[in-house]
Design a protein around this motif. Structure first.
Motif, PDB file in Angstrom:
ATOM      1  N   UNK A 175      33.254  41.663  44.527  1.00 42.53           N
ATOM      2  CA  UNK A 175      33.779  40.989  43.352  1.00 42.53           C
ATOM      3  C   UNK A 175      34.812  39.426  43.959  1.00 42.53           C
ATOM      4  N   UNK A 176      35.099  38.609  42.566  1.00 47.54           N
ATOM      5  CA  UNK A 176      35.521  37.664  43.194  1.00 47.54           C
ATOM      6  C   UNK A 176      36.986  37.423  43.412  1.00 47.54           C
ATOM      7  N   UNK A 177      37.630  38.821  42.654  1.00 46.66           N
ATOM      8  CA  UNK A 177      38.845  38.805  43.394  1.00 46.66           C
ATOM      9  C   UNK A 177      39.138  40.157  42.795  1.00 46.66           C
ATOM     10  N   UNK A 178      40.270  40.341  43.229  1.00 48.42           N
ATOM     11  CA  UNK A 178      41.003  42.438  42.910  1.00 48.42           C
ATOM     12  C   UNK A 178      42.336  42.332  42.804  1.00 48.42           C
ATOM     13  N   UNK A 179      42.567  43.310  41.363  1.00 49.59           N
ATOM     14  CA  UNK A 179      43.537  43.194  40.966  1.00 49.59           C
ATOM     15  C   UNK A 179      44.122  44.746  41.454  1.00 49.59           C
TER      16      UNK A 179
END
Length: 302
Positions: free
Chosen positions: A233-237
């Motif tokens: 992913x490009x970011x993880x929340x």
């Protein structure tokens, strides 16, 4: 000539918790020219069945012990060689006879006590983890950049703001927090990037999040597939869970967490991690990291 081995005694924990003994042993063996005995992934667990969880934790189906010492030599060595706890290995003379250094997970504060032993080895362990994952469970390459949202419910306890403030993990974060975090990230980056939800919850529990535009559930898959997919992913929340912790660590993915729920910092550059709550702004340096990740993942997809 005496030989030196490492053995990860992973225990009966969930995948994310179990993996730390494996990772510590992998790094130690590489640094000490030792051979690693394959983990015993076959650990029957009744809890997931009794709780009717989506993930039955049958990890023996997911992994091979390719590249490790397997049966019957694993059993022979564990029965006959000298065994030393990894906690005292550094201060113990390991020569003279075949020796197996044992790495165990602890029930509490496992990552707080031991994660420093693998810090900085994310990409190396990522490759090793993919090597032992059966090929049919490896995810397909991402077709386009996306945000991974990891919502852990299952055996997590009801959200308690006081326990969160005391840095107690395993909390069911409010679904609205994930929605607000995604909105803040999209606004800061300036693009309505698509998001995939990885969760053990059902659609009813996730409804507020799934109603957000360009948000969908990840395809149904085994836990290891989802972990490796999130690493792209490009970011993880993410929830305060060691599951998304490994994904962020493997891929060095910028990660947004609820305050006091990160467990440990897993990115080599701490500015790639941010806590978010109540409409606060995300740090500019964090947003820059996400933008760079979006560009890199976009180039990889093309």
């Amino acid at each position: 000539m005496a030989n030196l081995y490492g053995f990860p005694d992973i225990g009966r924990f969930g995948l994310g918790h179990s993996m730390l003994a494996w990772a510590r042993c992998e790094v130690w063996c590489r640094n000490n020219n030792a051979r690693m005995l394959g983990p015993r992934w076959l650990r029957p667990r009744l809890g997931p069945y009794l709780r009717r969880e989506r993930d039955r934790r049958e990890y023996f189906k997911l992994f091979t012990n390719e590249g490790y010492v397997g049966e019957p030599w694993r059993t022979v060595l564990l029965a006959s060689a000298r065994k030393i706890s990894a906690d005292i290995a550094a201060s113990t003379e390991l020569g003279g006879r075949d020796t197996v250094v044992i790495f165990k997970n602890t029930v509490t504060s496992n990552f707080e006590k031991h994660f420093h032993e693998v810090s900085g080895y994310g990409p190396v362990l990522y490759d090793a983890f993919r090597r032992i994952t059966r090929k049919k469970y490896l995810p397909e390459a991402a077709a386009a950049p996306f945000v991974a949202i990891h919502v852990r419910l299952g055996d997590f306890s009801r959200f308690d703001v006081n326990r969160v403030a005391a840095k107690t993990h395993n909390q069911r974060l409010p679904i609205e927090w994930y929605c607000d975090s995604l909105a803040a990230l999209r606004e800061a980056v300036g693009t309505n990037m698509p998001a995939r939800v990885f969760s053990d919850g059902d659609d009813t529990e996730l409804a507020p999040l799934l109603r957000v535009p360009d948000v969908r559930r990840a395809n149904d898959a085994e836990s290891v597939t989802h972990m490796l997919e999130m690493a792209e992913a490009s970011a993880i929340i993410g929830a305060g869970s060691n599951f998304n912790l490994w994904a962020a660590f493997f891929g060095q993915v910028p990660r947004i967490v609820y305050p006091n729920q990160a467990i440990v910092v897993v990115n080599d550059d701490p500015s790639r991690e941010a806590s978010f709550r109540d409409g606060a702004s995300l740090p500019d340096v964090f947003v820059k990291h996400v933008r760079k990740q979006l560009i890199r993942e976009g180039q990889r997809a093309n």
